[in-house]
Design a protein around this motif. Structure first.
Motif, mmCIF file in Angstrom:
data_model
loop_
_atom_site.group_PDB
_atom_site.id
_atom_site.type_symbol
_atom_site.label_atom_id
_atom_site.label_comp_id
_atom_site.label_asym_id
_atom_site.label_seq_id
_atom_site.Cartn_x
_atom_site.Cartn_y
_atom_site.Cartn_z
ATOM 1 N N MET A 1 -7.463 2.287 5.659
ATOM 2 C CA MET A 1 -6.031 2.475 5.460
ATOM 3 C C MET A 1 -5.265 2.379 6.788
ATOM 4 O O MET A 1 -4.197 1.803 6.858
ATOM 5 N N PHE A 2 -5.842 2.959 7.852
ATOM 6 C CA PHE A 2 -5.173 2.926 9.155
ATOM 7 C C PHE A 2 -5.008 1.489 9.631
ATOM 8 O O PHE A 2 -3.956 1.109 10.148
ATOM 9 N N PHE A 3 -6.053 0.668 9.447
ATOM 10 C CA PHE A 3 -6.006 -0.728 9.874
ATOM 11 C C PHE A 3 -4.927 -1.490 9.117
ATOM 12 O O PHE A 3 -4.093 -2.183 9.705
ATOM 13 N N THR A 4 -4.919 -1.355 7.792
ATOM 14 C CA THR A 4 -3.936 -2.066 6.971
ATOM 15 C C THR A 4 -2.521 -1.594 7.280
ATOM 16 O O THR A 4 -1.594 -2.405 7.415
ATOM 17 N N ALA A 5 -2.351 -0.277 7.396
ATOM 18 C CA ALA A 5 -1.021 0.273 7.682
ATOM 19 C C ALA A 5 -0.509 -0.209 9.032
ATOM 20 O O ALA A 5 0.686 -0.500 9.188
ATOM 21 N N SER A 6 -1.413 -0.306 10.018
ATOM 22 C CA SER A 6 -0.982 -0.748 11.344
ATOM 23 C C SER A 6 -0.530 -2.200 11.320
ATOM 24 O O SER A 6 0.457 -2.565 11.969
ATOM 25 N N LYS A 7 -1.224 -3.035 10.551
ATOM 26 C CA LYS A 7 -0.843 -4.449 10.471
ATOM 27 C C LYS A 7 0.497 -4.623 9.767
ATOM 28 O O LYS A 7 1.390 -5.334 10.253
ATOM 29 N N TRP A 170 -10.388 1.005 17.706
ATOM 30 C CA TRP A 170 -11.055 2.223 17.234
ATOM 31 C C TRP A 170 -12.415 1.877 16.624
ATOM 32 O O TRP A 170 -13.429 2.516 16.924
ATOM 33 N N GLU A 171 -12.458 0.861 15.793
ATOM 34 C CA GLU A 171 -13.720 0.455 15.176
ATOM 35 C C GLU A 171 -14.672 -0.128 16.213
ATOM 36 O O GLU A 171 -15.890 0.022 16.088
ATOM 37 N N ASN A 172 -14.141 -0.811 17.234
ATOM 38 C CA ASN A 172 -14.996 -1.259 18.345
ATOM 39 C C ASN A 172 -15.811 -0.094 18.882
ATOM 40 O O ASN A 172 -17.045 -0.171 18.991
ATOM 41 N N ALA A 173 -15.120 0.980 19.231
ATOM 42 C CA ALA A 173 -15.779 2.125 19.857
ATOM 43 C C ALA A 173 -16.718 2.843 18.895
ATOM 44 O O ALA A 173 -17.855 3.187 19.253
ATOM 45 N N VAL A 174 -16.251 3.083 17.680
ATOM 46 C CA VAL A 174 -17.061 3.817 16.698
ATOM 47 C C VAL A 174 -18.361 3.074 16.388
ATOM 48 O O VAL A 174 -19.444 3.672 16.323
ATOM 49 N N LEU A 175 -18.273 1.765 16.191
ATOM 50 C CA LEU A 175 -19.462 0.986 15.834
ATOM 51 C C LEU A 175 -20.384 0.740 17.028
ATOM 52 O O LEU A 175 -21.576 0.492 16.853
ATOM 53 N N GLY A 202 -8.875 5.478 26.343
ATOM 54 C CA GLY A 202 -8.639 6.709 25.596
ATOM 55 C C GLY A 202 -9.454 6.788 24.321
ATOM 56 O O GLY A 202 -9.979 7.854 23.962
ATOM 57 N N ILE A 203 -9.573 5.670 23.638
ATOM 58 C CA ILE A 203 -10.347 5.619 22.389
ATOM 59 C C ILE A 203 -11.840 5.803 22.674
ATOM 60 O O ILE A 203 -12.531 6.581 21.995
ATOM 61 N N PHE A 204 -12.353 5.098 23.672
ATOM 62 C CA PHE A 204 -13.777 5.220 23.990
ATOM 63 C C PHE A 204 -14.117 6.645 24.432
ATOM 64 O O PHE A 204 -15.174 7.178 24.087
ATOM 65 N N ARG A 205 -13.230 7.279 25.205
ATOM 66 C CA ARG A 205 -13.448 8.669 25.592
ATOM 67 C C ARG A 205 -13.478 9.566 24.362
ATOM 68 O O ARG A 205 -14.302 10.484 24.270
ATOM 69 N N LYS A 206 -12.580 9.327 23.434
ATOM 70 C CA LYS A 206 -12.504 10.148 22.220
ATOM 71 C C LYS A 206 -13.787 10.039 21.408
ATOM 72 O O LYS A 206 -14.286 11.038 20.861
ATOM 73 N N VAL A 207 -14.346 8.843 21.347
ATOM 74 C CA VAL A 207 -15.575 8.614 20.586
ATOM 75 C C VAL A 207 -16.794 9.176 21.314
ATOM 76 O O VAL A 207 -17.814 9.482 20.699
ATOM 77 N N GLY A 208 -16.680 9.320 22.636
ATOM 78 C CA GLY A 208 -17.787 9.876 23.400
ATOM 79 C C GLY A 208 -18.557 8.855 24.205
ATOM 80 O O GLY A 208 -19.715 9.103 24.585
ATOM 81 N N VAL A 249 3.679 1.333 21.021
ATOM 82 C CA VAL A 249 3.642 1.927 19.679
ATOM 83 C C VAL A 249 2.207 2.286 19.312
ATOM 84 O O VAL A 249 1.939 3.352 18.732
ATOM 85 N N GLY A 250 1.260 1.397 19.672
ATOM 86 C CA GLY A 250 -0.150 1.673 19.394
ATOM 87 C C GLY A 250 -0.649 2.910 20.109
ATOM 88 O O GLY A 250 -1.389 3.716 19.537
ATOM 89 N N LEU A 251 -0.247 3.083 21.364
ATOM 90 C CA LEU A 251 -0.635 4.284 22.106
ATOM 91 C C LEU A 251 -0.160 5.545 21.396
ATOM 92 O O LEU A 251 -0.922 6.517 21.243
ATOM 93 N N PHE A 252 1.090 5.522 20.959
ATOM 94 C CA PHE A 252 1.645 6.699 20.287
ATOM 95 C C PHE A 252 0.977 6.932 18.933
ATOM 96 O O PHE A 252 0.610 8.068 18.593
ATOM 97 N N ALA A 253 0.785 5.855 18.162
ATOM 98 C CA ALA A 253 0.192 5.992 16.825
ATOM 99 C C ALA A 253 -1.252 6.486 16.900
ATOM 100 O O ALA A 253 -1.671 7.351 16.124
ATOM 101 N N TYR A 254 -2.027 5.943 17.826
ATOM 102 C CA TYR A 254 -3.427 6.363 17.963
ATOM 103 C C TYR A 254 -3.514 7.810 18.439
ATOM 104 O O TYR A 254 -4.394 8.566 18.009
ATOM 105 N N TRP A 255 -2.625 8.191 19.351
ATOM 106 C CA TRP A 255 -2.602 9.580 19.815
ATOM 107 C C TRP A 255 -2.213 10.511 18.675
ATOM 108 O O TRP A 255 -2.822 11.569 18.480
ATOM 109 N N LEU A 256 -1.213 10.116 17.887
ATOM 110 C CA LEU A 256 -0.768 10.930 16.766
ATOM 111 C C LEU A 256 -1.869 11.079 15.718
ATOM 112 O O LEU A 256 -2.012 12.135 15.091
ATOM 113 N N ALA A 257 -2.667 10.020 15.545
ATOM 114 C CA ALA A 257 -3.748 10.048 14.561
ATOM 115 C C ALA A 257 -5.017 10.697 15.109
ATOM 116 O O ALA A 257 -6.028 10.784 14.397
#
Length: 267
Positions: A1-7, A170-175, A202-208, A249-257
């Motif tokens: 949903m996040f991917f589709t909503a962002s597009k 986000w999926e890059n880091a998670v996978l 920021g995303i890679f740090r969040k994922v660990g 916008v992506g920075l803010f949206a990813y931080w908010l999520a």
């Protein structure tokens, strides 16, 4: 949903789209009883569109992103691995044109990564990226095409690992997390466009995943003259504004999520 909503969401709020829509709506309103409102809306939208097209607005937006992480020294210690974020390959055009690899403006992600891989022959190379399109064409994935290009540029296929399912950072880091199995003391370089580096780190740090930023694909020169001079070609100015605004916008949206460790990640 996040991917589709962002597009879909970005299509609706892209600055150039919004301003052109404002002009059109304003013109249409002049044929109604809201003539003054229509004229005002059309005029303001047109002035803003011209400002984005010909003033260095895009440079003002882009420079803080590109300056956030420094360029790495050529004398850095040998890394354990090199992670290349997708975005450099146009997999749909590659498929449509008989398999000849087509690259985007972010091709420096590939060329600089190859240079790094040659400089550090013991380093592993990971390319991460499926298809970033909302509707993927023909099932093509970017990583498979990138592997073809990397090997044609001289890299040993046995050094290359592909992650072919991710659609965004986000999926890059998670996978990648289970694929890397990072050990203490390992150094993994993250190669991506400089403007995209703050959100990526920021995303890679969040994922660990602990990474060392290796920014490439700079589009600003970081000079006073560049921040003052007008843009000569309207399409270039608008494109830079659109892409830079998208990243903010992506920075803010990813931080908010909760998908990044900070609003504006730093070294």
């Amino acid at each position: 949903m996040f991917f589709t909503a962002s597009k879909l969401g970005w299509f609706l709020i892209t600055p150039s789209n919004v301003l052109i829509a404002g002009i059109l709506i304003g013109v249409l309103l002049t044929f109604s009883r809201f003539v003054k409102v229509g004229r005002g809306l059309a005029l303001v939208s047109l002035l803003c569109l011209c400002a984005c097209a010909f003033l260095p607005v895009g440079v003002w937006l882009r420079a803080p992103l590109e300056n956030r992480f420094p360029v790495q020294s050529q004398e850095m210690r040998p890394p354990t691995g090199i992670i290349i974020l997708g975005g450099a390959i146009d997999e749909a055009t590659t498929s449509a044109r008989g398999g000849q690899v087509a690259v985007r403006v972010a091709a420096t992600r590939i060329t600089e990564a190859v240079a790094l891989a040659r400089r550090y022959p013991q380093a592993k190379v990971i390319y991460t990226g499926g298809s970033p399109a909302l509707f993927a064409a023909g099932g093509a994935d970017e990583a498979a095409v990138a592997a073809k290009l990397l090997t044609s540029l001289g890299l040993d296929p046995s050094r290359i690992t592909l992650e072919r399912e991710s659609r965004n950072t986000w999926e890059n880091a998670v996978l990648l997390k289970p694929m890397i199995a990072q050990n203490p003391g390992e150094t993994w370089l993250l190669v991506t466009s400089a403007w995209h580096m703050p959100r990526s780190v920021g995303i890679f740090r969040k994922v660990g995943i602990s990474v060392v930023a290796y920014p490439v694909d700079f589009e600003t020169r970081n000079t006073t003259w560049e921040r003052m001079r007008p843009i000569g070609i309207a399409s270039q100015g608008l494109d830079l504004v659109d892409k830079s605004a998208r990243e903010w916008v992506g920075l803010f949206a990813y931080w908010l999520a909760g998908k990044t460790d900070a609003l504006f990640p730093a070294p």
